[in-house]
Design a protein around this motif. Sequence first.
Motif, short mmCIF file in Angstrom:
data_model
loop_
_atom_site.label_atom_id
_atom_site.label_comp_id
_atom_site.label_asym_id
_atom_site.label_seq_id
_atom_site.Cartn_x
_atom_site.Cartn_y
_atom_site.Cartn_z
N ASN A 172 60.06 4.95 -0.19
CA ASN A 172 61.37 4.68 -0.80
C ASN A 172 61.28 3.56 -1.83
N ASP A 173 60.21 3.59 -2.62
CA ASP A 173 60.00 2.59 -3.66
C ASP A 173 60.82 2.97 -4.90
N PRO A 174 61.47 2.00 -5.56
CA PRO A 174 62.29 2.31 -6.72
C PRO A 174 61.55 3.05 -7.83
N LYS A 175 60.29 2.69 -8.06
CA LYS A 175 59.54 3.34 -9.12
C LYS A 175 59.25 4.80 -8.76
N MET A 176 58.91 5.06 -7.52
CA MET A 176 58.65 6.43 -7.10
C MET A 176 59.93 7.26 -7.15
N ASN A 177 61.04 6.68 -6.74
CA ASN A 177 62.31 7.39 -6.82
C ASN A 177 62.68 7.69 -8.27
N SER A 178 62.45 6.73 -9.15
CA SER A 178 62.74 6.94 -10.57
C SER A 178 61.84 8.02 -11.15
N ALA A 179 60.57 8.03 -10.74
CA ALA A 179 59.64 9.04 -11.22
C ALA A 179 60.09 10.44 -10.78
N PHE A 213 64.68 11.58 -23.06
CA PHE A 213 63.53 10.69 -23.20
C PHE A 213 63.90 9.22 -22.99
N PRO A 214 64.92 8.67 -23.65
CA PRO A 214 65.24 7.26 -23.39
C PRO A 214 65.69 7.01 -21.95
N VAL A 215 66.34 7.99 -21.33
CA VAL A 215 66.72 7.85 -19.92
C VAL A 215 65.48 7.75 -19.05
N MET A 216 64.47 8.57 -19.36
CA MET A 216 63.21 8.53 -18.62
C MET A 216 62.53 7.17 -18.78
N ILE A 217 62.56 6.62 -19.97
CA ILE A 217 61.96 5.30 -20.22
C ILE A 217 62.65 4.23 -19.38
N VAL A 218 63.97 4.30 -19.33
CA VAL A 218 64.74 3.34 -18.53
C VAL A 218 64.39 3.48 -17.05
N LEU A 219 64.32 4.71 -16.57
CA LEU A 219 64.03 4.95 -15.16
C LEU A 219 62.64 4.48 -14.76
N LEU A 220 61.66 4.69 -15.63
CA LEU A 220 60.27 4.39 -15.26
C LEU A 220 59.85 2.95 -15.56
N PHE A 221 60.38 2.38 -16.63
CA PHE A 221 59.84 1.10 -17.09
C PHE A 221 60.81 -0.06 -17.07
N ILE A 222 62.09 0.20 -16.88
CA ILE A 222 63.08 -0.89 -16.91
C ILE A 222 63.72 -1.13 -15.54
#
Length: 219
Positions: free
Chosen positions: A107-114, A149-158
């Motif tokens: 349940n890690d935020p980065k994995m959930n975002s991915a 694409f920008p939504v994906m950037i926000v989810l993965l990197f921000i």
Amino acid sequence: MKENWWKILASVLVIYSVWSGMLGSVPELPILHETIRNLYFHVPMWFTMVILYLISVIYSIKYLSSGNENHDLLAVECVNTGVVFGFLGLVTGMIWGNYTWGSPWPNDPKMNSAAISTLMYLAYLVLRNSLEEEQKRARISAVYNIFAFPVMIVLLFILPRLTDSLHPGNGGNPGFSSYDLDSRMRMVFYPACIGWILIGVWIATIQYRLRKLQNKQLN
């Protein structure tokens, strides 16, 4: 031969990184131990995915400005290939997490975002298949792609940087490059990233050519 130099380079870099990644020496780190080798495979999958999605966005913009069907075809094939690399990134991450965190999905935020990002691009493909009229399908999917694409950037990197995360480089955890990615690993990691990105682009171009041939046969 001159036109295919980058394909030869891609093959050499991937073979080198896989061989060295499996057999080369790595730092002796607590918790990570030999699993640190997954860095040569897990991270390049994500880099390749992001580059392919970026290329797809560029060609979606080109399609909206030119109406050239080939731009739309190249955009969708980059997404198709990017989704495959996204799944590879998820799988390698789950394997790594299972050994280092004790769970394939903690349940890690980065994995959930991915996972959300992957579903978002799967929705793009579903959207394309749900529309029958070619020009309408191309226009709507191009607009969707540009916003995705920008939504994906926000989810993965921000977003992962704004909360607690187990991932290095997120949630206050230092990135690998800042504390344990030594010169030996850099000699494998950087070629792996370049090699897999080139392989991803190569696969997308092959898919694009096949799609063009199929369209010619249908017409």
